[in-house]
Design a protein around this motif. Structure first.
Motif, PDB file in Angstrom:
ATOM      1  N   ALA A  27      44.936 -10.531 -29.371  1.00 16.70           N
ATOM      2  CA  ALA A  27      44.880 -10.581 -27.902  1.00 16.70           C
ATOM      3  C   ALA A  27      45.941  -9.654 -27.336  1.00 16.70           C
ATOM      4  O   ALA A  27      47.087  -9.643 -27.802  1.00 16.70           O
ATOM      5  CB  ALA A  27      45.109 -12.011 -27.405  1.00 16.70           C
ATOM      6  N   ALA A  28      45.565  -8.872 -26.342  1.00 16.15           N
ATOM      7  CA  ALA A  28      46.507  -7.949 -25.709  1.00 16.15           C
ATOM      8  C   ALA A  28      46.327  -8.008 -24.203  1.00 16.15           C
ATOM      9  O   ALA A  28      45.250  -8.330 -23.697  1.00 16.15           O
ATOM     10  CB  ALA A  28      46.291  -6.522 -26.214  1.00 16.15           C
ATOM     11  N   SER A  29      47.401  -7.698 -23.480  1.00 15.97           N
ATOM     12  CA  SER A  29      47.372  -7.805 -22.025  1.00 15.97           C
ATOM     13  C   SER A  29      48.442  -6.912 -21.438  1.00 15.97           C
ATOM     14  O   SER A  29      49.317  -6.402 -22.145  1.00 15.97           O
ATOM     15  CB  SER A  29      47.623  -9.273 -21.614  1.00 15.97           C
ATOM     16  OG  SER A  29      47.618  -9.422 -20.213  1.00 15.97           O
ATOM     17  N   TYR A  30      48.366  -6.715 -20.131  1.00 16.43           N
ATOM     18  CA  TYR A  30      49.495  -6.211 -19.362  1.00 16.43           C
ATOM     19  C   TYR A  30      49.746  -7.226 -18.270  1.00 16.43           C
ATOM     20  O   TYR A  30      48.803  -7.690 -17.617  1.00 16.43           O
ATOM     21  CB  TYR A  30      49.219  -4.831 -18.755  1.00 16.43           C
ATOM     22  CG  TYR A  30      50.429  -4.303 -18.015  1.00 16.43           C
ATOM     23  CD1 TYR A  30      51.473  -3.710 -18.707  1.00 16.43           C
ATOM     24  CD2 TYR A  30      50.544  -4.454 -16.645  1.00 16.43           C
ATOM     25  CE1 TYR A  30      52.610  -3.269 -18.048  1.00 16.43           C
ATOM     26  CE2 TYR A  30      51.681  -4.019 -15.977  1.00 16.43           C
ATOM     27  CZ  TYR A  30      52.708  -3.427 -16.684  1.00 16.43           C
ATOM     28  OH  TYR A  30      53.829  -3.014 -16.026  1.00 16.43           O
ATOM     29  N   PRO A  31      51.008  -7.635 -18.053  1.00 15.38           N
ATOM     30  CA  PRO A  31      51.260  -8.732 -17.114  1.00 15.38           C
ATOM     31  C   PRO A  31      50.924  -8.371 -15.673  1.00 15.38           C
ATOM     32  O   PRO A  31      51.355  -7.345 -15.165  1.00 15.38           O
ATOM     33  CB  PRO A  31      52.759  -9.010 -17.287  1.00 15.38           C
ATOM     34  CG  PRO A  31      53.336  -7.748 -17.859  1.00 15.38           C
ATOM     35  CD  PRO A  31      52.253  -7.159 -18.698  1.00 15.38           C
ATOM     36  N   GLY A  32      50.160  -9.232 -15.057  1.00 12.21           N
ATOM     37  CA  GLY A  32      49.794  -9.085 -13.643  1.00 12.21           C
ATOM     38  C   GLY A  32      49.164 -10.379 -13.180  1.00 12.21           C
ATOM     39  O   GLY A  32      48.254 -10.895 -13.825  1.00 12.21           O
ATOM     40  N   SER A  33      49.670 -10.911 -12.080  1.00 12.94           N
ATOM     41  CA  SER A  33      49.111 -12.152 -11.544  1.00 12.94           C
ATOM     42  C   SER A  33      47.674 -11.917 -11.100  1.00 12.94           C
ATOM     43  O   SER A  33      47.385 -10.874 -10.507  1.00 12.94           O
ATOM     44  CB  SER A  33      49.964 -12.623 -10.362  1.00 12.94           C
ATOM     45  OG  SER A  33      49.486 -13.831  -9.840  1.00 12.94           O
ATOM     46  N   PRO A  34      46.725 -12.820 -11.431  1.00 12.93           N
ATOM     47  CA  PRO A  34      46.944 -14.208 -11.847  1.00 12.93           C
ATOM     48  C   PRO A  34      46.781 -14.501 -13.328  1.00 12.93           C
ATOM     49  O   PRO A  34      46.639 -15.671 -13.704  1.00 12.93           O
ATOM     50  CB  PRO A  34      45.844 -14.929 -11.065  1.00 12.93           C
ATOM     51  CG  PRO A  34      44.687 -13.961 -11.106  1.00 12.93           C
ATOM     52  CD  PRO A  34      45.312 -12.591 -11.008  1.00 12.93           C
ATOM     53  N   THR A  35      46.781 -13.503 -14.218  1.00 18.17           N
ATOM     54  CA  THR A  35      46.425 -13.754 -15.621  1.00 18.17           C
ATOM     55  C   THR A  35      47.607 -13.728 -16.586  1.00 18.17           C
ATOM     56  O   THR A  35      47.407 -13.776 -17.792  1.00 18.17           O
ATOM     57  CB  THR A  35      45.389 -12.714 -16.085  1.00 18.17           C
ATOM     58  OG1 THR A  35      45.921 -11.399 -15.893  1.00 18.17           O
ATOM     59  CG2 THR A  35      44.083 -12.849 -15.314  1.00 18.17           C
ATOM     60  N   VAL A  36      48.836 -13.648 -16.078  1.00 15.83           N
ATOM     61  CA  VAL A  36      50.006 -13.506 -16.962  1.00 15.83           C
ATOM     62  C   VAL A  36      50.064 -14.627 -18.000  1.00 15.83           C
ATOM     63  O   VAL A  36      50.333 -14.405 -19.185  1.00 15.83           O
ATOM     64  CB  VAL A  36      51.311 -13.508 -16.137  1.00 15.83           C
ATOM     65  CG1 VAL A  36      52.523 -13.417 -17.060  1.00 15.83           C
ATOM     66  CG2 VAL A  36      51.323 -12.359 -15.157  1.00 15.83           C
ATOM     67  N   GLU A  37      49.784 -15.848 -17.565  1.00 19.45           N
ATOM     68  CA  GLU A  37      49.975 -17.023 -18.410  1.00 19.45           C
ATOM     69  C   GLU A  37      49.012 -17.057 -19.600  1.00 19.45           C
ATOM     70  O   GLU A  37      49.262 -17.769 -20.574  1.00 19.45           O
ATOM     71  CB  GLU A  37      49.785 -18.273 -17.541  1.00 19.45           C
ATOM     72  CG  GLU A  37      50.242 -19.559 -18.174  1.00 19.45           C
ATOM     73  CD  GLU A  37      49.941 -20.746 -17.287  1.00 19.45           C
ATOM     74  OE1 GLU A  37      50.521 -21.816 -17.537  1.00 19.45           O
ATOM     75  OE2 GLU A  37      49.112 -20.629 -16.348  1.00 19.45           O
ATOM     76  N   ILE A  38      47.914 -16.305 -19.541  1.00 19.39           N
ATOM     77  CA  ILE A  38      46.975 -16.300 -20.670  1.00 19.39           C
ATOM     78  C   ILE A  38      47.684 -15.814 -21.924  1.00 19.39           C
ATOM     79  O   ILE A  38      47.698 -16.484 -22.967  1.00 19.39           O
ATOM     80  CB  ILE A  38      45.751 -15.414 -20.369  1.00 19.39           C
ATOM     81  CG1 ILE A  38      44.931 -15.996 -19.212  1.00 19.39           C
ATOM     82  CG2 ILE A  38      44.878 -15.272 -21.618  1.00 19.39           C
ATOM     83  CD1 ILE A  38      43.778 -15.115 -18.770  1.00 19.39           C
ATOM     84  N   LEU A  39      48.280 -14.628 -21.832  1.00 21.87           N
ATOM     85  CA  LEU A  39      48.941 -14.046 -23.003  1.00 21.87           C
ATOM     86  C   LEU A  39      50.181 -14.844 -23.382  1.00 21.87           C
ATOM     87  O   LEU A  39      50.458 -15.045 -24.569  1.00 21.87           O
ATOM     88  CB  LEU A  39      49.285 -12.585 -22.715  1.00 21.87           C
ATOM     89  CG  LEU A  39      49.473 -11.613 -23.888  1.00 21.87           C
ATOM     90  CD1 LEU A  39      50.794 -11.796 -24.601  1.00 21.87           C
ATOM     91  CD2 LEU A  39      48.314 -11.699 -24.871  1.00 21.87           C
ATOM     92  N   GLU A  40      50.929 -15.331 -22.379  1.00 19.70           N
ATOM     93  CA  GLU A  40      52.108 -16.131 -22.688  1.00 19.70           C
ATOM     94  C   GLU A  40      51.729 -17.404 -23.426  1.00 19.70           C
ATOM     95  O   GLU A  40      52.477 -17.883 -24.289  1.00 19.70           O
ATOM     96  CB  GLU A  40      52.873 -16.449 -21.407  1.00 19.70           C
ATOM     97  CG  GLU A  40      53.552 -15.215 -20.797  1.00 19.70           C
ATOM     98  CD  GLU A  40      54.335 -15.529 -19.544  1.00 19.70           C
ATOM     99  OE1 GLU A  40      54.037 -16.550 -18.893  1.00 19.70           O
ATOM    100  OE2 GLU A  40      55.237 -14.741 -19.205  1.00 19.70           O
ATOM    101  N   SER A  41      50.566 -17.961 -23.121  1.00 16.99           N
ATOM    102  CA  SER A  41      50.111 -19.183 -23.791  1.00 16.99           C
ATOM    103  C   SER A  41      49.670 -18.905 -25.226  1.00 16.99           C
ATOM    104  O   SER A  41      49.620 -19.824 -26.052  1.00 16.99           O
ATOM    105  CB  SER A  41      48.960 -19.825 -23.011  1.00 16.99           C
ATOM    106  OG  SER A  41      49.366 -20.181 -21.708  1.00 16.99           O
ATOM    107  N   MET A  42      49.324 -17.656 -25.533  1.00 23.58           N
ATOM    108  CA  MET A  42      48.900 -17.306 -26.888  1.00 23.58           C
ATOM    109  C   MET A  42      50.031 -17.448 -27.903  1.00 23.58           C
ATOM    110  O   MET A  42      49.795 -17.608 -29.097  1.00 23.58           O
ATOM    111  CB  MET A  42      48.395 -15.859 -26.929  1.00 23.58           C
ATOM    112  CG  MET A  42      47.098 -15.602 -26.190  1.00 23.58           C
ATOM    113  SD  MET A  42      45.681 -16.352 -26.984  1.00 23.58           S
ATOM    114  CE  MET A  42      44.393 -15.773 -25.870  1.00 23.58           C
ATOM    115  N   LYS A  43      51.270 -17.398 -27.412  1.00 22.71           N
ATOM    116  CA  LYS A  43      52.415 -17.392 -28.329  1.00 22.71           C
ATOM    117  C   LYS A  43      52.508 -18.660 -29.170  1.00 22.71           C
ATOM    118  O   LYS A  43      53.126 -18.661 -30.230  1.00 22.71           O
ATOM    119  CB  LYS A  43      53.704 -17.190 -27.532  1.00 22.71           C
ATOM    120  CG  LYS A  43      53.780 -15.844 -26.829  1.00 22.71           C
ATOM    121  CD  LYS A  43      55.007 -15.739 -25.934  1.00 22.71           C
ATOM    122  CE  LYS A  43      55.033 -14.431 -25.170  1.00 22.71           C
ATOM    123  NZ  LYS A  43      56.172 -14.341 -24.227  1.00 22.71           N
TER     124      LYS A  43
END
Length: 594
Positions: A27-43
């Protein structure tokens, strides 16, 4: 048989959980509201490799590579991030999918944290993707797993379009065990994966056939739910959060809830339409579903009754259905907003951006702004940035404005600001371009605000974070990168040395040529920086408000006992000891505590 575990999750956390349960691996992302928590939850899931990439394009490419290897992969980003990722996306969607591939786009109806309100369902159709629209945390989890499955079944990339309200709202979610999906590996097949003519010609037919198969599957797709009410002459077609808002009204109307909003089974809708006098489409922002149906000759109405912009709350839906003749009597009163004191967002106590914008405001220079925490410089009380368009735009814009000014014999200096996260995200090409047709008579001063974090979205690391925090594995030097490009006049400053920084900025503004100033203080909030606090000696303070004008949260004017005139004061519990207020005080009334 025991009951499954149930927990309360936000929509973002549920997306992450669904990816985990569905056998997701990368899973990869770049932080930007409203989806920031998706990648942070992957940890919390060791089975998943996850990263915040340099930008959305890179995040998409990371997920693409994993999918081509046969691993289930996901990229997530806010809606405007898809603009950055569009280049690889538009070609990748021509290829077959190996491992299930899902792109999550967080839309922002009402623009709570965004510069526009673009509807990425249109983008998803443009890219020939199937589009799912969850409206609750349970659906967010279930739709992610479903998307991974149909992605592999139809060899198709799937877009999950999830609204900011659904991303952040919490609901009860029933958990399942993870199902492992072993990657198949990457087999060389240039016809499939090398998108050059004539391969792309064949790929067009492949995309068309793939979408048609998805459309046929949508006829009785399990996530498309029909709720019919006896005696109803109206069918409301809706999706996502709008379904749940509509259900709050408890109306005696039939509802067709689309879990997949593209492609739509028009055969199904046409059959349903024969049983109803009218079809009303309820959706936020653009009339996407409405236009899809009308394009197929299905009579319906939608945006005639509902706004094309902002969120649609329950009272908005009731009003629209009242105007459509579906609701006979309105029960919800529209509450008019009360006049209140404006409380715009502001820089944190000790924010290293504050002295920079205080200096720029006092210099009265025109400032080309960019996207990040420093976007707040547009707002009162600074109002010291004068454009705010998109990430990385400030670098190209200052060049274009400077060249236009030169043509008009206007030699006024101009400045631009860009953050370190934005510098690495999309600023680098603009800086290289500054060297193209450079002229010694140009007058451009660019300030890189290097606070060593992606602060606006919660303090995620970026490529310069390792220069301050040993826990981060990237420590790129912005100065060394700019020098390597060929930009020679690069000056690093400590902006908490206010007087020296002011002298350097004002000096560079007056000089011809290209100047880059790097402000090096790290984010006080991200790194929890706190020095001994400052206090005001009211006997010395002359009440000039020079310190107040730095707009630091702990500073205010107050009445001291025995002193008639209002004097400055500093809240010791909020002050982090940055010292800027003490440096601007003309009478040395502000002192550091022991």
């Amino acid at each position: 048989m025991g009951c499954k575990k149930k927990v309360v999750l936000s929509g973002n956390q549920a997306i992450a959980r669904g990816f985990y349960e569905g056998g997701g691996r990368v899973a990869a992302s770049y932080p930007g509201s409203p989806t920031v928590e998706i990648l942070e939850s992957m940890k919390e899931y060791e089975e998943i490799y996850s990263e915040f990439s340099t930008n959305e394009k890179v995040a998409l490419e990371v997920a693409m590579g994993a999918s081509l290897y046969g691993s289930r992969a996901m990229a997530s980003m806010k809606h405007v991030g898809m603009n950055i990722a569009a280049d690889p996306l538009m070609t990748f969607t021509q290829t077959p999918i190996n491992g299930g591939f899902v792109l999550v786009s967080g839309s922002d109806p009402g623009m709570a944290s965004s510069q526009n309100e673009q509807d990425n369902r249109i983008f998803g159709k443009f890219a020939n993707m199937g589009i799912l629209a969850p409206g609750s945390s349970q659906e967010a989890k279930d739709f992610m797993k479903f998307a991974l499955d149909i992605s592999e079944e139809f060899e198709a990339p799937i877009l999950i379009d999830i609204s900011s309200r659904t991303c952040h709202s919490r609901g009860i979610v029933e958990l399942d065990d993870r199902v492992e999906k072993e990657p198949s590996g990457f087999e060389i097949d240039q016809e499939k994966y090398c998108m050059l003519p004539p391969n792309t010609y064949k790929a067009q037919y492949f995309m068309k056939e793939r979408l048609e198969k998805l459309r046929q599957y949508a006829y009785d797709m399990p996530i498309n739910i029909l709720e019919e009410v006896d005696g109803s002459d109206t069918l409301i077609i809706t999706s996502g959060l709008m379904y749940y808002n509509l259900k709050e009204l408890n109306l005696p109307v039939s509802i067709y809830k689309l879990g997949m909003v593209y492609p739509i089974s028009t055969r199904k809708v046409r059959e349903l339409g024969e049983r109803y006098e009218k079809i009303i489409v309820l959706e936020e922002t653009m009339p996407f579903i409405e236009n899809e149906l009308k394009r197929k000759g299905i009579e319906c109405e939608g945006k005639r009754y509902f706004s094309f912009t902002k969120e649609l709350h329950i009272e908005d839906i009731e009003e629209g259905l009242f105007n459509a003749g579906v609701v006979r009597e309105r029960r919800l009163a529209r509450v008019e907003p009360m006049d209140t004191v404006s409380r715009p967002p502001m820089f944190c106590a000790g924010c290293p951006h504050r002295p920079i914008f205080d200096i720029l405001k006092k210099s009265k220079v025109k400032v080309i702004g960019d996207i990040g925490c420093y976007s707040m410089a547009v707002l009162p009380a600074f109002e010291a940035a004068h454009t705010n368009i998109s990430m990385g735009a400030s670098v190209g814009m200052i060049k274009g404005m400077n060249k236009a000014m030169r043509q008009n014999n206007d030699d006024e200096p101009i400045a631009a600001v860009i953050g370190d996260g934005t510098f690495f995200h999309s600023g680098l090409p603009g800086f290289v371009n500054l060297l193209h047709q450079a002229d010694e008579e140009d007058n451009m001063t660019l300030i890189v605000l290097d606070n060593r974090t992606t602060a606006m979205t919660g303090g995620q690391p970026n490529a310069s974070s390792g220069r301050y925090n040993v826990d981060d594995d990237m420590d790129a030097s912005i100065k060394e990168i700019l020098n390597a490009m060929g930009i020679e006049n690069v000056i690093e400053v400590d902006q908490f040395d206010y007087n020296k920084t002011r002298e350097i900025i004002n000096g560079e503004l007056k000089k011809k040529g290209l100047s880059v100033i790097i402000a090096t203080r790290p984010c006080a909030l991200r790194y929890k920086i706190k020095e001994p606090y400052f206090y005001v000696d009211p006997e010395i303070c002359i009440g000039c408000r020079s310190c107040v004008r730095t707009n630091c949260p702990p500073i205010r004017m107050k009445k001291y006992e025995g002193i008639d005139k209002l004097k400055s004061s500093i809240d010791p519990d909020v002050c982090v000891g940055c010292s800027v207020c003490a440096q601007v005080c003309p009478v040395n009334a502000i002192k550091r505590s022991k």
